[in-house]
Design a protein around this motif. Structure first.
Motif, PDB file in Angstrom:
ATOM      1  N   GLU A 146       5.092  -3.601  -4.362  1.00  0.00           N
ATOM      2  CA  GLU A 146       5.397  -2.943  -3.345  1.00  0.00           C
ATOM      3  C   GLU A 146       4.948  -1.631  -3.202  1.00  0.00           C
ATOM      4  O   GLU A 146       4.108  -0.798  -2.251  1.00  0.00           O
ATOM      5  N   ARG A 147       5.053  -0.693  -4.486  1.00  0.00           N
ATOM      6  CA  ARG A 147       4.556   0.698  -4.675  1.00  0.00           C
ATOM      7  C   ARG A 147       3.093   0.675  -4.688  1.00  0.00           C
ATOM      8  O   ARG A 147       2.384   1.543  -4.055  1.00  0.00           O
ATOM      9  N   THR A 198      -2.012   1.674  -1.630  1.00  0.00           N
ATOM     10  CA  THR A 198      -3.421   1.363  -1.259  1.00  0.00           C
ATOM     11  C   THR A 198      -3.396   1.790   0.524  1.00  0.00           C
ATOM     12  O   THR A 198      -4.626   1.944   1.061  1.00  0.00           O
ATOM     13  N   ALA A 199      -2.450   1.411   0.832  1.00  0.00           N
ATOM     14  CA  ALA A 199      -2.197   1.674   2.582  1.00  0.00           C
ATOM     15  C   ALA A 199      -2.418   3.280   2.727  1.00  0.00           C
ATOM     16  O   ALA A 199      -3.198   3.467   3.640  1.00  0.00           O
ATOM     17  N   GLN A 228      -8.347  12.981  -0.916  1.00  0.00           N
ATOM     18  CA  GLN A 228      -8.262  11.873  -1.804  1.00  0.00           C
ATOM     19  C   GLN A 228      -7.006  11.568  -2.352  1.00  0.00           C
ATOM     20  O   GLN A 228      -6.034  12.515  -2.451  1.00  0.00           O
ATOM     21  N   VAL A 229      -6.522  10.222  -2.554  1.00  0.00           N
ATOM     22  CA  VAL A 229      -5.152  10.033  -3.106  1.00  0.00           C
ATOM     23  C   VAL A 229      -5.096   9.732  -4.721  1.00  0.00           C
ATOM     24  O   VAL A 229      -6.261   9.181  -5.159  1.00  0.00           O
ATOM     25  N   ALA A 260      -6.160  -8.064  -3.234  1.00  0.00           N
ATOM     26  CA  ALA A 260      -5.688  -8.770  -4.642  1.00  0.00           C
ATOM     27  C   ALA A 260      -4.013  -8.525  -4.664  1.00  0.00           C
ATOM     28  O   ALA A 260      -3.366  -9.476  -5.255  1.00  0.00           O
ATOM     29  N   LEU A 261      -3.694  -7.354  -4.310  1.00  0.00           N
ATOM     30  CA  LEU A 261      -2.075  -7.362  -4.240  1.00  0.00           C
ATOM     31  C   LEU A 261      -1.528  -8.380  -3.522  1.00  0.00           C
ATOM     32  O   LEU A 261      -0.602  -8.776  -3.791  1.00  0.00           O
TER      33      LEU A 261
END
Length: 133
Positions: free
Chosen positions: A12-13, A18-19, A41-42, A113-114
């Motif tokens: 979930e994290r 990615t969101a 950037q993240v 993939a997640l």
């Protein structure tokens, strides 16, 4: 009783990260022509590596020979940083479209993939609930 294992929380994290990456890359692309806009950037991977280095991650030991470490990753949250070091255009904007599109594609693959992994976990849970049918 916790119905879902801790792996669901980790997934979930990762999905949330990615969101967030998707939003940041989309904002960078949307502002490609904005004067003096600096790309963002993240940095979730750096935060995770820092958490691992400081040993604040939870572990589950399945064998006595495994190395123990403990703590919580609840403080490990993605950080958004701004790139002030470069300027690609004369108007001060530093968004590189090729880089942003490549990162967007990479992020989409990670997200897919997640979601596949979470879907597999729910499928397994459903099989267990239905008695193997």
């Amino acid at each position: 009783m916790n119905l879902f294992p801790q792996s669901f929380q980790s997934l979930e994290r990762a999905l949330s990260a990615t969101a967030l990456k998707q939003k940041v890359h989309a904002a960078n692309i949307a502002n490609v022509d904005t004067p003096n806009y600096k790309s963002k950037q993240v940095n979730f991977e750096a935060v995770l590596n820092e958490a691992a280095a400081n040993q604040i991650m939870n572990s589950y030991k399945t064998n006595d020979k495994h190395i123990e470490f403990g703590g919580s990753t609840s403080s490990a949250k993605p950080r958004i940083s701004t790139n002030h070091t470069t300027a690609f255009t004369q108007n001060g904007n530093n968004v590189d479209m090729d880089h942003e599109m490549a990162e967007l594609a990479k992020n989409q693959l990670q997200y897919n993939a997640l979601t596949e992994r979470i879907s597999g976990k729910f499928s397994t849970l459903s099989t267990v609930i239905n008695g193997g049918r």
